[in-house]
Motif scaffolding. Structure first.
Motif, short mmCIF file in Angstrom:
data_model
loop_
_atom_site.label_atom_id
_atom_site.label_comp_id
_atom_site.label_asym_id
_atom_site.label_seq_id
_atom_site.Cartn_x
_atom_site.Cartn_y
_atom_site.Cartn_z
N ALA A 74 -4.90 23.36 47.85
CA ALA A 74 -5.86 22.43 48.45
C ALA A 74 -5.16 21.22 49.07
CB ALA A 74 -6.87 21.96 47.40
N GLU A 75 -3.91 20.97 48.70
CA GLU A 75 -3.14 19.89 49.31
C GLU A 75 -2.48 20.33 50.62
OE1 GLU A 75 -0.36 18.23 46.55
OE2 GLU A 75 -1.88 17.89 44.99
N TRP A 76 -2.30 21.64 50.80
CA TRP A 76 -1.68 22.18 52.01
C TRP A 76 -2.75 22.51 53.05
CZ3 TRP A 76 3.60 23.47 53.06
CH2 TRP A 76 3.80 24.27 54.20
N TYR A 77 -3.76 23.27 52.61
CA TYR A 77 -4.84 23.68 53.52
C TYR A 77 -5.95 22.64 53.44
CZ TYR A 77 -2.43 28.19 53.41
OH TYR A 77 -1.49 29.19 53.50
N THR A 78 -5.84 21.64 54.29
CA THR A 78 -6.74 20.49 54.18
C THR A 78 -7.83 20.48 55.25
OG1 THR A 78 -5.21 19.19 55.52
CG2 THR A 78 -4.97 19.05 53.12
N GLY A 79 -7.83 21.43 56.15
CA GLY A 79 -8.82 21.40 57.22
C GLY A 79 -9.02 22.77 57.82
N SER A 80 -8.99 22.82 59.14
CA SER A 80 -9.27 24.05 59.87
C SER A 80 -8.05 24.97 59.91
CB SER A 80 -9.69 23.71 61.30
OG SER A 80 -8.57 23.19 62.02
N ALA A 81 -8.27 26.18 60.44
CA ALA A 81 -7.17 27.11 60.63
C ALA A 81 -6.11 26.52 61.56
CB ALA A 81 -7.69 28.44 61.17
N ALA A 82 -6.55 25.80 62.59
CA ALA A 82 -5.59 25.17 63.50
C ALA A 82 -4.76 24.11 62.78
CB ALA A 82 -6.33 24.55 64.69
N ASN A 83 -5.37 23.41 61.83
CA ASN A 83 -4.59 22.46 61.03
C ASN A 83 -3.53 23.17 60.21
OD1 ASN A 83 -7.63 20.63 60.23
ND2 ASN A 83 -6.27 20.34 61.97
N ALA A 84 -3.85 24.39 59.73
CA ALA A 84 -2.88 25.17 58.95
C ALA A 84 -1.70 25.58 59.82
CB ALA A 84 -3.55 26.39 58.35
N VAL A 85 -1.96 25.91 61.09
CA VAL A 85 -0.87 26.22 62.02
C VAL A 85 0.06 25.02 62.14
CG1 VAL A 85 -0.28 26.74 64.41
CG2 VAL A 85 -2.17 27.94 63.32
N ALA A 86 -0.52 23.84 62.34
CA ALA A 86 0.27 22.63 62.49
C ALA A 86 1.07 22.32 61.23
CB ALA A 86 -0.63 21.45 62.85
N GLN A 87 0.42 22.48 60.06
CA GLN A 87 1.09 22.21 58.79
C GLN A 87 2.28 23.15 58.60
OE1 GLN A 87 0.71 19.91 56.59
NE2 GLN A 87 1.40 20.64 54.60
N GLY A 88 2.06 24.44 58.86
CA GLY A 88 3.14 25.41 58.68
C GLY A 88 4.27 25.18 59.65
N ALA A 89 3.94 24.96 60.93
CA ALA A 89 4.98 24.73 61.93
C ALA A 89 5.77 23.48 61.63
CB ALA A 89 4.35 24.66 63.32
N GLY A 90 5.07 22.41 61.22
CA GLY A 90 5.75 21.17 60.91
C GLY A 90 6.66 21.30 59.71
N TYR A 91 6.19 22.02 58.67
CA TYR A 91 7.02 22.18 57.47
C TYR A 91 8.27 22.99 57.77
CZ TYR A 91 8.48 22.71 52.68
OH TYR A 91 9.22 22.66 51.52
N VAL A 92 8.12 24.08 58.51
CA VAL A 92 9.28 24.91 58.84
C VAL A 92 10.28 24.12 59.69
CG1 VAL A 92 10.01 26.94 60.15
CG2 VAL A 92 8.06 27.11 58.60
N ALA A 93 9.76 23.37 60.67
CA ALA A 93 10.65 22.60 61.53
C ALA A 93 11.45 21.57 60.73
CB ALA A 93 9.85 21.91 62.63
N ALA A 94 10.82 20.97 59.72
CA ALA A 94 11.45 19.89 58.97
C ALA A 94 12.31 20.38 57.81
CB ALA A 94 10.39 18.93 58.44
N ASN A 95 12.01 21.57 57.26
CA ASN A 95 12.64 21.96 56.00
C ASN A 95 13.36 23.29 55.99
OD1 ASN A 95 11.47 19.78 54.02
ND2 ASN A 95 9.70 20.49 55.20
N ALA A 96 13.12 24.15 56.98
CA ALA A 96 13.72 25.48 56.95
C ALA A 96 15.20 25.44 57.31
CB ALA A 96 12.98 26.41 57.90
N GLY A 97 15.87 26.53 56.99
CA GLY A 97 17.27 26.68 57.36
C GLY A 97 17.40 27.09 58.81
N PRO A 98 18.64 27.41 59.25
CA PRO A 98 18.86 27.81 60.64
C PRO A 98 17.94 28.96 61.04
CG PRO A 98 20.96 27.48 59.51
CD PRO A 98 19.89 27.40 58.46
N GLY A 99 17.33 28.83 62.23
CA GLY A 99 16.46 29.88 62.73
C GLY A 99 15.12 29.95 62.05
#
Length: 305
Positions: A74-99
Motif C-alpha cells: 500500500a506504500e508502493w501502489y498509492t494511486g492509478s496504474a499510471a502512477n505504478a508505472v512512474a513508481q517502478g520506472a523511478g525506482y529502477v532508474a535510481a536503484n537498479a544495477g547496470p542495464g
C-alpha cells in the motif's frame, strides 16, 4: 481460435506467481529471492507485498531478511496504474544495477483500489500488459504475485495473459485493444459543451470543477491535466464537461488519431514536460484517462477522481 504469441525477445524478465495459501506464497517467493541474492552485480532485491506476506518472508529468511528490501504494497501502489508505472520506472532508474538489473517481487493491492471494480481491475491488467513494452530495454526481473484469496479468478486469468512465462501470453497490443473494445458509458445529455479548435481554457475548467465541488488544489490539477492533454492531441473539434466531485470528467474530441497504446505511459526523460507529453501528466493526476480511436479521430476522456 485465439492465437497466442511468444514472449518478446527482450531483457525484461516478467513473471507471474499465483498462490492460494501462505505455503504457496513462500514456495514462489523464496526461490525468487534466493536467485536474486545469487545474481552478481545486482543491488538487493525488493519485495513489495501485503504486510502479512512480508512477515512470512521475513520469518522464513531469518538473518538473510536484512539483505532485501521489504515494502508494504500500500506504500508502493498509492494511486492509478499510471502512477505504478512512474513508481517502478523511478525506482529502477535510481536503484537498479547496470542495464536496470534488479529483482522485484510485486504484489498489487487487489483488496484496495486495484480490485474495487471491473473498470479498475482492467486498468491494472493494461499496466501489466504494457509493462512488457515499457520495461523491455531493461534487464529487470519482476515476479508479480497474485493471491487468489484476494484477486478473483477473472483477474488472475487476465493477468496470466499479460505475463510471458505462461502458455496463454498475449501480445500486449492485442490485450490493450481488447480492453479498449469495451465501450465507455455515454456522456450525459446535459454535459457542458465547449467548442474547438482551441483547447478548453484552464480558467474555464478550473471554475467549472470548483462549482462541481472539487477543492481548489484539485480543480487546478484537473484543469492543468485537461490543457496538457489537449496540447498533446489537438487541434480539437470540441470538449464536454460533466460530473460532480470527485468524479469530474472532461472528454476531448480530436480530428487526428493517436494510434499508440503507450501514449501517456512512457516516462519522460526529465521532470520538465516536453511538448507532446501532456498525456503523461494527465495520467499521473487523473484516476482514469481513456484514449479511444475511431475512423474520424480520437476521444480522450479524463476523470479526476
Amino acid at each position: 481460435m485465439t492465437t497466442h504469441h511468444a514472449p518478446p525477445p527482450t531483457p525484461f524478465d516478467h513473471r507471474i506467481a499465483v498462490f492460494a495459501s501462505d505455503e504457496e506464497f513462500l514456495a514462489a517467493a523464496l526461490p525468487f529471492v534466493t536467485e536474486a541474492l545469487a545474481s552478481p552485480g545486482e543491488p538487493p532485491p525488493v519485495a513489495i507485498a501485503a504486510p502479512g506476506n512480508l512477515d512470512l518472508l521475513r520469518d522464513a529468511l531469518g538473518s538473510d531478511a536484512k539483505e532485501i528490501g521489504l515494502v508494504p504494497h500500500a506504500e508502493w501502489y498509492t494511486g492509478s496504474a499510471a502512477n505504478a508505472v512512474a513508481q517502478g520506472a523511478g525506482y529502477v532508474a535510481a536503484n537498479a544495477g547496470p542495464g536496470g538489473r534488479i529483482h522485484l517481487l510485486m504484489e498489487p493491492v487487489w483488496g484496495g483500489r486495484a480490485g474495487r471494480s471491473p473498470r479498475e481491475a482492467a486498468e491494472w491488467i493494461r499496466y501489466e500488459a504494457l509493462a512488457n513494452l515499457l520495461f523491455a530495454p531493461l534487464a529487470t526481473t519482476a515476479l508479480c504475485a497474485y493471491d487468489t484469496r484476494v484477486a478473483g479468478p477473472a483477474v488472475v486469468a487476465a493477468a496470466r495473459r499479460a505475463h510471458p512465462d505462461t502458455e496463454v501470453y498475449e501480445d500486449p497490443f492485442r490485450l490493450a485493444a481488447e480492453l479498449d473494445a469495451v465501450p465507455l458509458p455515454p456522456s450525459p445529455a446535459d454535459a457542458e459543451r465547449l467548442p474547438g479548435p482551441a483547447a478548453p481554457g484552464a480558467e474555464t475548467v478550473r471554475t467549472w470543477a470548483t462549482v462541481q465541488g472539487l477543492p481548489a488544489a484539485d480543480a487546478e490539477l484537473f484543469a492543468t491535466a485537461v490543457t496538457e492533454a489537449s496540447s498533446a492531441v489537438g487541434p480539437l473539434e470540441g470538449a464536454l464537461l460533466w460530473g460532480e466531485a470527485p468524479a469530474c470528467v472532461c472528454e476531448l474530441r480530436a480530428a487526428r488519431r493517436v494510434d499508440d497504446p503507450l501514449a501517456g505511459f512512457v516516462p519522460p526523460p526529465s521532470a520538465e514536460l516536453e511538448p507532446g507529453q501532456g498525456l503523461w501528466f494527465a495520467r499521473q493526476v487523473c484516476a482514469y484517462v481513456d484514449v479511444r480511436d475511431d475512423r474520424e479521430g480520437t476521444s480522450v476522456r479524463l476523470q479526476y477522481g
